[in-house]
Write an enzyme that holds these catalytic residues in place. Structure first.
Site, PDB file in Angstrom:
ATOM      1  CG  ASP A   1      -2.088  -0.968   1.067  1.00 17.73           C
ATOM      2  OD1 ASP A   1      -2.272  -1.513  -0.038  1.00 17.73           O
ATOM      3  OD2 ASP A   1      -2.804  -1.193   2.056  1.00 17.73           O
TER       4      ASP A   1
ATOM      5  NE  ARG B   1       7.871  16.915  27.059  1.00 23.71           N
ATOM      6  CZ  ARG B   1       8.710  17.957  27.115  1.00 23.71           C
ATOM      7  NH1 ARG B   1       9.981  17.823  26.770  1.00 23.71           N
ATOM      8  NH2 ARG B   1       8.265  19.137  27.509  1.00 23.71           N
TER       9      ARG B   1
ATOM     10  NE  ARG C   1      -0.852  19.647  28.499  1.00 22.89           N
ATOM     11  CZ  ARG C   1       0.467  19.756  28.299  1.00 22.89           C
ATOM     12  NH1 ARG C   1       0.929  20.777  27.579  1.00 22.89           N
ATOM     13  NH2 ARG C   1       1.312  18.892  28.810  1.00 22.89           N
TER      14      ARG C   1
ATOM     15  CG  LEU D   1      -8.325   0.395  12.439  1.00 24.94           C
ATOM     16  CD1 LEU D   1      -9.778   0.589  12.830  1.00 24.94           C
ATOM     17  CD2 LEU D   1      -8.197  -0.662  11.351  1.00 24.94           C
TER      18      LEU D   1
END
Length: 295
Positions: A72, A157, A174, A191
């Site tokens: 793909d 982070r 956040r 997904l």
């Protein structure tokens, strides 16, 4: 007579299995009396030397059909570079999942032959345009068939950003980032982080947060013509990245704006006539098979 007189071939680079299937495909096509052109980049690394070679842009302009031998990822790359012409793409799977490249290597002669005889399904898939602005100035542009992703880059982070849809404020968040996905990409990265599976015929875009700090933040499905804008917040010591299909990327800074819209040009994707999206989901995602008691 086949409607496809000139056929371009693109192979997955560095894959002996793909080269083997490419050779098998070439032998079959030569017997069909069609003109065959090989992608220049593929030819440079594949043991195929006697076919005429074309740069990928020229391949898209001169061919009636382009066949991609690979996974793909190979088809995604080809689609981004060729969608401007509308040339149809057909995929032979030499990768892993194969949601887009849905002909198996052992089916080459039978299923490619059927396509050449006009027995196939053709569908349109839309792509996304992504533009990154800094102080009103365009910094970079990219195209995605699967998704546009905002992520922290090399650091694990949380990052902060604001999301706007059609100029309306949605939320400040956040999280580890954000995925903006087409229906085609809904069975890929989106997904894996809890996004919905979308039928490829839908005219819709899904916005999926990556590990949001607020558990109530969930994927949002919007109209395919929506404009999605993300404003990067102050990250202190990190600079989030924007990637298109995991390939092209731009490093952002505070107050950069990422604008994502549907691309005007669409991809024409060809499948064998027995193509079944839900069967592919069953096979690739391990869904239970038919009990025999239904329709």
């Amino acid at each position: 007579m086949s409607q496809f007189k000139k056929i371009g071939l693109v192979g997955r680079l560095g894959s002996e299995a793909a080269y083997y299937s490419l050779q098998r495909l070439i032998l079959f096509l030569q017997k069909q009396g069609v003109e065959i052109f090989l992608d220049e980049e593929t030819a440079a690394s594949a043991p195929v030397t006697k076919l005429p070679r074309l740069e990928r842009d020229a391949l898209a302009d001169q061919c009636d059909l382009v066949i991609v031998v690979g996974g793909d990822g190979s088809l995604l790359s080809t689609a981004r570079s060729m969608c401007r012409t509308g040339v149809p793409l057909l995929g032979i799977n030499r990768g892993r999942l194969g949601f887009l490249t849905d002909i198996l290597p052992e089916e080459i002669e039978r299923k490619v032959g059927a396509v050449l005889e006009g027995r196939y399904i053709s569908e349109s898939r839309f792509l996304l345009d992504c533009h990154v602005y800094r102080g009103g100035q365009l910094m970079s542009s990219g195209t995605a068939l699967n998704d546009v992703v905002l992520h922290p880059g090399e650091y694990i982070r949380m990052i902060e950003f604001e999301l706007y849809i059609d100029k309306e404020f949605v939320y400040r968040q956040r999280s580890d980032g954000l995925i903006i996905s087409t229906p085609t990409g809904s069975t890929a990265y989106a997904l894996s982080v809890g996004g919905p599976i979308m039928h490829p015929g839908l005219d819709a875009i899904v916005v999926v947060p990556l590990n949001p700090h607020t558990l109530s933040s969930r994927p949002i499905v919007v109209h395919g013509d929506a404009e999605i804008r993300v404003v990067v917040g102050d990250q202190r010591d990190i600079r989030p990245h924007v990637t298109c299909d995991g390939q092209t990327h731009q490093v952002t800074t505070v107050d950069d704006e990422i604008v994502v819209r549907k691309k005007p040009e669409k991809l024409c994707l060809i499948h064998p006539e027995d193509h079944d999206f839900y069967e592919i989901c069953r096979n690739k995602l391990g869904w239970a098979s038919h009990s025999g008691n239904g329709y």
